[in-house]
Design an enzyme around this catalytic site. Structure first.
Site, PDB file in Angstrom:
ATOM      1  N   HIS A 252      55.680 -22.790  13.292  1.00 11.89           N
ATOM      2  CA  HIS A 252      55.733 -23.656  15.135  1.00 11.89           C
ATOM      3  C   HIS A 252      57.050 -24.051  15.024  1.00 11.89           C
ATOM      4  O   HIS A 252      58.276 -23.409  15.784  1.00 11.89           O
ATOM      5  CB  HIS A 252      54.774 -24.091  15.100  1.00 11.89           C
TER       6      HIS A 252
ATOM      7  N   GLY B  50      46.967 -20.276  18.731  1.00 11.26           N
ATOM      8  CA  GLY B  50      48.179 -19.450  19.075  1.00 11.26           C
ATOM      9  C   GLY B  50      48.582 -18.317  18.605  1.00 11.26           C
ATOM     10  O   GLY B  50      48.173 -17.775  16.947  1.00 11.26           O
ATOM     11  N   GLU B  51      49.528 -17.542  19.228  1.00 13.00           N
ATOM     12  CA  GLU B  51      50.149 -16.384  18.427  1.00 13.00           C
ATOM     13  C   GLU B  51      50.932 -16.512  16.750  1.00 13.00           C
ATOM     14  O   GLU B  51      50.238 -15.083  15.901  1.00 13.00           O
ATOM     15  CB  GLU B  51      51.804 -16.127  19.638  1.00 13.00           C
ATOM     16  N   PHE B  52      51.323 -17.499  16.094  1.00 13.43           N
ATOM     17  CA  PHE B  52      51.806 -17.219  15.111  1.00 13.43           C
ATOM     18  C   PHE B  52      50.191 -17.134  13.859  1.00 13.43           C
ATOM     19  O   PHE B  52      50.561 -16.530  13.264  1.00 13.43           O
ATOM     20  CB  PHE B  52      52.759 -18.511  15.404  1.00 13.43           C
ATOM     21  N   GLY B  53      49.080 -18.097  14.457  1.00 15.58           N
ATOM     22  CA  GLY B  53      48.134 -17.516  13.483  1.00 15.58           C
ATOM     23  C   GLY B  53      47.176 -15.919  13.515  1.00 15.58           C
ATOM     24  O   GLY B  53      47.180 -15.316  12.277  1.00 15.58           O
TER      25      GLY B  53
END
Length: 339
Positions: A66, A115-118
């Site tokens: 992140h 969050g989005e990166f997952g």
């Protein structure tokens, strides 16, 4: 109105691995450095890099992937040290859910992510296992992955071994079930990364704040190092002091989480160069970093000797897995010592 108070934003509500930050405050280590630190908790973990990067908050905690992505997106943040080194991170699930060690067993499943990166990570993995992102249902859970698995809202979700995995194990015990039925598909193994360093938890700071307050940054890290040293030398006493300050820590579940976090704490606080190179390359593979991206970290503000990097990081990970299994069975506070 101006203030000399320095704001520090955690990556979520107070958790067992936040203990060095709170101890530095509780034991007066910040005060000894003439620092006044306001420790804040976010309502949304995804807000941290934006708030630190925008200068609304001076410093904070965030995972390595992140932190890299934040700078690439225009939020001027830099890692100034490490808190939790390479906690095992993966897709947590329960035996009997229809999920196995075969990634393709995730077809049609509801996968939770923080969050989005997952989601980006899982989407990228589907390409390597003959699947597409349309083959699963993504559910954004924040930090409630274990809760949602237990409630049946999702079939599995991304978590770390010393937090969400412990939550699942302890819930199974309460139900009279085998705690070994809590499983994890480790992302580092699935993606053939050779380390779990993408989820290393970092001390980050706003670039303008660093440039204007270099001595304050050094003093902050000095206080954190002192707190870390105390915690590693006296884990039971440190945990009791944290619990007295934060009564929510005074549960068997949180104590078990702290025991499982104990081996992951960075003793030196140093950013590990090899880990940053690996995650920088991984970020490019995920298409969240440009090809010419330079990792945004520094060890400049750490005023003690830098330790030698581990010779064989993959072997170290294998030893850590055995170590954590022993901790799961026996509890207690023990660090992994590499010969």
């Amino acid at each position: 109105m101006s203030t000399n108070k320095i704001t520090f934003l955690l990556n979520w509500e107070a958790a067992p691995y936040h203990i060095p930050v709170y101890l530095a405050n509780i034991k007066g280590y910040f005060k000894d450095e003439n620092l006044d630190i306001a420790i804040l908790e976010p309502s949304n973990p995804s807000d941290v890099t934006e708030l630190v990067g925008s200068g609304k908050v001076d410093m904070g905690l965030k995972a390595m992937v992140h932190t890299l992505a934040a700078k690439a997106r225009g939020f001027p943040v830099t890692s100034i040290g490490s808190l939790l080194d390479e906690p095992f991170t993966g897709i947590c699930y329960l035996e009997g859910s229809g999920i196995t060690s075969d990634f393709q067993s995730l077809k049609g499943k509801r996968i939770g992510y923080v969050g989005e990166f997952g989601k980006i990570q899982v989407d990228e993995l589907t390409k390597h296992y003959g699947m597409t992102p349309d083959d699963y249902v993504a559910v954004r859970c924040g930090m409630n992955v274990a809760k949602y698995i237990l409630e049946g809202t999702i079939d599995c979700g991304i978590g770390i071994e010393c937090i969400q995995q412990v939550e699942l194990e302890e819930a199974l015990k309460e139900q009279g079930k085998d705690s070994n039925d809590a499983k994890m598909l480790r992302i580092d193994k699935l993606a053939e990364l050779g380390c779990c360093c993408f989820c290393t938890i970092l001390y980050i700071a706003n670039d303008k704040f660093i440039a204007e307050n270099p001595q304050a940054v050094k003093k902050f890290l000095k206080a954190i190092k002192r707190a870390t040293d105390y915690m590693l030398a006296h884990p039971r006493e440190a945990w009791a002091e944290y619990g007295n300050f934060k009564p929510t820590m005074q549960t068997d579940l949180n104590t078990k989480k702290f025991q499982r976090c104990y081996a992951y704490f960075s003793e030196s606080l140093y950013n590990v160069h090899r880990d940053w190179r690996k995650v920088n390359n991984y970020g490019k593979r995920l298409d969240i970093l440009p090809e010419n991206y330079v990792p945004n970290y520094t060890n400049e503000y750490l005023s003690w000797p830098e330790p030698k990097e581990v010779d064989d990081p993959e072997k170290a990970q294998d030893l850590m897995l055995k170590h954590q299994e022993e901790c799961k069975t026996c509890g207690g506070y023990k660090r992994l010592v590499l010969a």
